[in-house]
Design an enzyme around this catalytic site. Sequence first.
Site, short mmCIF file in Angstrom:
data_model
loop_
_atom_site.label_atom_id
_atom_site.label_comp_id
_atom_site.label_asym_id
_atom_site.label_seq_id
_atom_site.Cartn_x
_atom_site.Cartn_y
_atom_site.Cartn_z
N ARG A 296 0.84 -1.21 0.00
CA ARG A 296 0.00 0.00 0.00
C ARG A 296 0.87 1.25 0.00
NH1 ARG A 296 -4.92 1.84 4.15
NH2 ARG A 296 -5.06 3.95 3.35
N ASN B 114 -10.61 -4.16 -1.29
CA ASN B 114 -10.57 -3.12 -2.31
C ASN B 114 -9.59 -3.45 -3.42
OD1 ASN B 114 -12.46 -1.12 -1.51
ND2 ASN B 114 -11.11 -0.52 0.17
N CYS C 171 -19.06 -1.91 0.64
CA CYS C 171 -18.15 -0.85 1.06
C CYS C 171 -18.72 -0.22 2.34
CB CYS C 171 -18.04 0.19 -0.05
SG CYS C 171 -16.92 1.57 0.29
N HIS D 264 -16.61 3.71 -4.73
CA HIS D 264 -15.73 4.87 -4.53
C HIS D 264 -15.91 5.91 -5.64
CE1 HIS D 264 -12.73 2.70 -1.62
NE2 HIS D 264 -13.98 2.70 -1.22
N TYR E 290 -14.66 10.20 -1.93
CA TYR E 290 -13.58 9.81 -2.84
C TYR E 290 -13.57 10.67 -4.10
CZ TYR E 290 -12.08 5.72 -0.24
OH TYR E 290 -11.55 4.89 0.71
#
Length: 440
Positions: A96, A150, A171, A201, A251
Site C-alpha cells: 500500500r 478493495n 463498502c 468509490h 472519494y
Amino acid sequence: MDKSLKIVVIGGGSSYTPEIVEGFILNYDKLPIREIWLVDIPQGEWKLNIVGSLAKRMVEKSGLPIQVHLTLDRREALPGADFVSTQMRVGMLEARAWDESIPLKYGVIGQETTGPGGMMKAFRTIPVLLDICRDMEELCPDAWLLNFTNPAGMVTEAISKHSSIKSIGLCNAPIGMHKWLMKEYDVPASSIYTEFVGLNHLHWITQITVDGESKLEELVGSGSGYSAKNVPQMEWNASFIRGLGAVPSYYLKYFYLKDEMLEEQIEASKKDGTRAEVVKRVEDELFELYKDPDLAEKPKQLEKRGGAYYSEAAVNLMCSLYNDSRDIQTLNVRNNGILDFLPNESSIEVNCVVTRQGPIPLSVTRVPEAVKGLIHAVKTYEILAIEAAVTGDRSIALQALAHHPLISSVNTAEKMLDEMLEQNRAYLPNFFPAAEHSNV
C-alpha cells in the site's frame, strides 16, 4: 437455511476482525453461527494468533455456542461454508505504501483504491481472489462470497466475469453516510432513505429523506458532508455542489479537487508519511491492545482505522441474505441495464433489495447528466484494468492507466506503470510469470 452456519473470514488476522466478531455476537439471534474460521497467510500468522485469541475471548464472554478456528490453509476452512468474507491485503501495508508514494513522484495522486495505486491493488488482488473462487467452486459452491477487499467494485466485476461463485461487493461508505445522517438529524437508521448512483468509490447520492422529508437541497447547499478518516477532511466547493444537485462520495474529491488533494497528499507525506505508514502506527497500537489477555471486546480505538463499519455492513448483509429480509442496502452488483450507458456485466454501486436468492438492484430515479461522463470514463478504465489483471498484458495496463481521469500524460503513465509493476514484481505472477512471487 434453517441450520447453524459456518462463516469463513479470509484475512482473519486483520485489525478489523474484532468488529466482525462483535457483529456476529450481537446478531446471533438472526444469524445462528456454529463456526467461525479465521484464515490468514504465514506472513500474517502472528496477527492471526493475536486477533484469533481475542475473538475466542469475545465469544467466551458472550456465552454463545460458537467455535472459533484459526488456520493458514483456506482449503481446510472452506468445505461446507455458508458465507465467505474477504478482507485481505495482498502485499500487506508495505505494498500500500508503494501505491501511495510512487505516483506522487510523477505528480499524480497516490491512493490505495483510486488511480494508479488502485490499479496496482487490483493487479495484486484479482488473481488471488479468483484462486479463492476456484477453491470455493470445488469446496463450497453454494456459499456466498462477500467481498470488501478493495478495489471492491473491480474485484466484484472480475469475479462475476471469471467465476461461477455468487459474489457481492460492499463498502463502508454508504453505512458511514447513514451513521453521519443519524447523528446530524438525531434519528434512527429506519428514518433515513438515501439513493446511491455510480460505482464503488465513485458514487453520488441523489435522494436523501429523513422521516419522508427531503434533505437533499439542504445538504447540497451546505457544501459539507460525510468523509471517512482515510480521506482528507476538505470542504467541497459549495457553488459546484449546489449546481450538481447531488452529494458526491468523499472519494470524488480526488477528481473534483485534484490539485488541492495532490498538494495535501504531498504535504502529509512529508509530515506524517503515507497513509499506509499512518495506518501501520494505528495497527501497532491496536495489536498491542489486542494482546491484553483481559481484553474481551472490540476496543474503541479501532474506529481510528479508515474502514470502520465495513464489518457491520458485512454482518448486516449476511443477516439479510439468511433471513430473506428484503431490506434495502447499497451494494456492488452486476449492472444488468440499471445504468443504461454502461455494459450489463459492469459492477455498479446502487441500492438493492436483499433476498435469500441475492440482491435485486433497484432502478435509479435520476442520474445527473454532469456525472455520466465521469462514471463512463472510470468504468472504461476499470474494464481495461480487470482485463490486464487477468491476462498480465502490459499494453492493456497502459491503456487502462492512460484513460484514467487522474492521468494527464501517456508518457508519464508509461514511466509510472513500469516502476510500479517492477516494484510489485513479487505479487504479479501474471505480469512476471517466471518470477519468484508470493500471491498472498
